[in-house]
Scaffold this active site. Structure first.
Site, PDB file in Angstrom:
ATOM      1  N   HIS A  30      -6.650 -10.851 -15.044  1.00 56.41           N
ATOM      2  CA  HIS A  30      -5.636 -10.471 -14.066  1.00 56.41           C
ATOM      3  C   HIS A  30      -4.474 -11.449 -14.166  1.00 56.41           C
ATOM      4  O   HIS A  30      -4.675 -12.649 -14.228  1.00 56.41           O
ATOM      5  CB  HIS A  30      -6.217 -10.465 -12.653  1.00 56.41           C
ATOM      6  N   HIS A  42       1.716 -10.686  -7.952  1.00 58.63           N
ATOM      7  CA  HIS A  42       1.019  -9.963  -9.015  1.00 58.63           C
ATOM      8  C   HIS A  42       0.978  -8.482  -8.685  1.00 58.63           C
ATOM      9  O   HIS A  42       1.246  -8.071  -7.554  1.00 58.63           O
ATOM     10  CB  HIS A  42      -0.395 -10.520  -9.218  1.00 58.63           C
ATOM     11  N   CYS A 151      -1.055  -5.217 -14.749  1.00 56.63           N
ATOM     12  CA  CYS A 151      -0.579  -6.472 -14.179  1.00 56.63           C
ATOM     13  C   CYS A 151       0.020  -7.374 -15.245  1.00 56.63           C
ATOM     14  O   CYS A 151       0.895  -8.188 -14.961  1.00 56.63           O
ATOM     15  CB  CYS A 151      -1.718  -7.190 -13.462  1.00 56.63           C
TER      16      CYS A 151
END
Ligand SMILES: [Zn+2]
Length: 243
Positions: A30, A42, A151
């Protein structure tokens, strides 16, 4: 920061850095932009309910009451927006902290064992990176899926301002083309000289053809990307028109 791992300590990261973590439970990395003050911006997918693949609970879902003990605004995001502000602790969970590398040489890029840890593209100044991240946090993306729920793409865009043209639907239909403003069309018709690999870079591509496909998809190399100011995203994509 070594050749194999980009693992860093919290004290090593600076505002504007592109950081990421491997979330063991969810088996993916991530990515986010560290904006300072222990906060990370994010991008998390929103429309995941009708996908069996991503039916697992959203670990960043702010619709559930924040369980963050440190910051009351942790998990903040605009309605319908996937851009989220989290504190570093919540972003990392129990994962380790890594820093995404920019401006690496093609040789180092190809030497990396794992993809998605570095790029040959150069980063913009930190204040511009943070500006893009905070702007997108406040304005969201509308219904546009320009980052393909990714992301990493979001962080790459904040760092470089580069978008892959394909994601904008350029040339896909007349309607899509007309949604692109004149300034953007002008950019598209001009040679993307800044994005072309240098002669030196080309000469070093001898590491083997098996690396070529990965190299060719690096945002710092591919020619179907363009620089788009964050304020122009809405204009060029006609965000206001899409309900
Ligand atoms: Zn938190």
């Amino acid at each position: 920061m070594g050749m194999v791992s980009n693992r860093v300590e919290r004290g090593d990261i600076k505002p504007g850095d592109h950081i990421y973590t491997y979330r063991a439970v969810f088996a993916y990395s991530h990515h986010g932009i560290y904006v300072g003050g222990s906060k990370v911006v994010h991008f998390t997918p929103r429309q995941i309910t009708n996908s069996s693949v991503e039916a697992s609970p959203d670990p960043y879902d702010s619709s559930s009451p924040s369980s963050c003990p440190t910051f009351p605004d942790c998990g903040f995001r605009q309605p319908q927006s996937g851009v989220t502000l989290s504190c570093l602790d919540c972003f990392l969970g129990k994962g380790a902290l890594y820093c995404f590398e920019y401006g690496v040489t093609p040789t180092i890029f190809l030497a990396k064992v794992r993809g998605g840890t570095c790029t040959t593209a150069s980063t913009d100044p930190p204040d511009l990176v943070i500006h893009r991240a905070m702007y997108l946090l406040q304005n969201g993306f509308g219904n546009y899926n320009i980052f393909q729920n990714n992301c990493e793409d979001f962080a790459l865009y904040c760092k470089t301002g580069l978008l892959v043209v394909d994601n904008l639907g350029v040339g896909r239909s007349g309607q899509a083309s007309s949604a692109i403003g004149a300034p953007l069309a002008a950019i598209l018709s001009s040679p993307l000289k800044l994005l072309m690999p240098s002669p030196v870079g080309v000469a070093t591509i001898t590491a083997g053809m098996y690396c070529m496909s990965r190299y060719a998809t690096d945002i710092g190399v591919r020619t179907d990307v363009m620089k788009v100011a964050v304020e122009d995203l809405a204009i060029n994509l006609g965000w206001g028109e899409e309900a």
